[in-house]
Motif scaffolding. Structure first.
Motif, short mmCIF file in Angstrom:
data_model
loop_
_atom_site.label_atom_id
_atom_site.label_comp_id
_atom_site.label_asym_id
_atom_site.label_seq_id
_atom_site.Cartn_x
_atom_site.Cartn_y
_atom_site.Cartn_z
N VAL A 152 0.85 -1.19 0.00
CA VAL A 152 0.00 0.00 0.00
C VAL A 152 0.88 1.24 0.00
N SER A 153 0.32 2.34 -0.48
CA SER A 153 1.02 3.63 -0.43
C SER A 153 -0.01 4.74 -0.61
N THR A 154 0.43 5.96 -0.39
CA THR A 154 -0.38 7.14 -0.70
C THR A 154 0.50 8.05 -1.55
N GLN A 155 -0.04 9.21 -1.92
CA GLN A 155 0.77 10.13 -2.71
C GLN A 155 1.87 10.75 -1.85
N PHE A 156 1.78 10.59 -0.51
CA PHE A 156 2.78 11.19 0.38
C PHE A 156 3.71 10.16 1.01
N ASP A 157 3.36 8.87 0.96
CA ASP A 157 4.12 7.83 1.64
C ASP A 157 4.79 6.89 0.66
N PRO A 158 5.92 6.32 1.05
CA PRO A 158 6.52 5.28 0.21
C PRO A 158 5.69 3.99 0.31
N ILE A 159 5.99 3.05 -0.54
CA ILE A 159 5.25 1.79 -0.57
C ILE A 159 5.62 0.96 0.66
N VAL A 160 4.58 0.47 1.35
CA VAL A 160 4.74 -0.42 2.50
C VAL A 160 4.29 -1.80 2.04
#
Length: 193
Positions: A152-160
């Motif tokens: 998962v990720s968001t436009q602000f976070d790296p991929i987890v």
């Protein structure tokens, strides 16, 4: 410091029959200015303006802290999860049931926090983007037994990324949960029923 003699005439109409007359008092210039500045027309002392500004600022700060505390990240009331609409599924092959495949439920936990409430969480399965989840939505993937990578990720976070072992054994759950921490960072974990 310059000393200045200030004379003040007492008022004749004193209560309790006090006598009036001339009185001489010794004031320095600073004290006279301070008394004049912090007194109203009747001679009563009033609060200096800088203290009024300080109290008003403290009141506004207290109100802001109260409002921001109300926005803290905490789970919302339990409500049934909504399925993600078919129009937002990019790779429909992962969401179609078939013989021999195991259902894996990925949920985006509800949050009251306004900062993360309207962010969409992009969901990847084995390196390919499948869909995005909004607050309180879930998607069911149908996968073959074995090890898969859910990310998962968001436009602000790296991929987890999470290595997810898919099994048909009923002792194990096939459910993952997407949450945001206090710093508004996305997280992914396997959860029990």
């Amino acid at each position: 410091m310059n000393k200045k003699w200030v004379t003040r005439k007492r008022v004749w109409s004193r209560p309790f029959g006090q006598a009036g007359g001339m009185a001489a008092r010794c004031y320095d210039e600073e004290t006279t200015a301070s008394i004049t500045r912090h007194s109203n027309k009747k001679g009563r002392r009033i609060m200096p303006k800088h203290l009024l500004v300080t109290w008003r600022t403290a009141g506004v700060a207290l109100m802001l802290v109260t409002l921001l505390t109300a926005c803290a990240s905490e789970p919302a009331e339990p409500v049934a999860f909504k399925p993600v609409p078919a129009s937002r599924i990019v790779k429909p092959g992962y969401t179609e049931a078939a013989q021999g495949l195991v259902a894996v439920d990925v949920r985006r936990e509800r949050s009251r926090d306004l900062v993360v409430r309207f962010r969409d969480a992009l969901v990847y399965m084995d390196g390919e983007q499948v869909t995005d989840l909004l607050n309180g939505e879930h998607v069911v993937f149908y996968l073959s037994p074995g090890v898969h990578k859910i990310a998962v990720s968001t436009q602000f976070d790296p991929i987890v990324e999470l290595r997810f072992i898919v099994t048909a054994d009923t002792r194990y759950t096939n459910r993952a949960s997407i949450t945001f921490d206090a710093d508004h960072r996305i997280g992914l974990r396997r959860v029990a029923q």
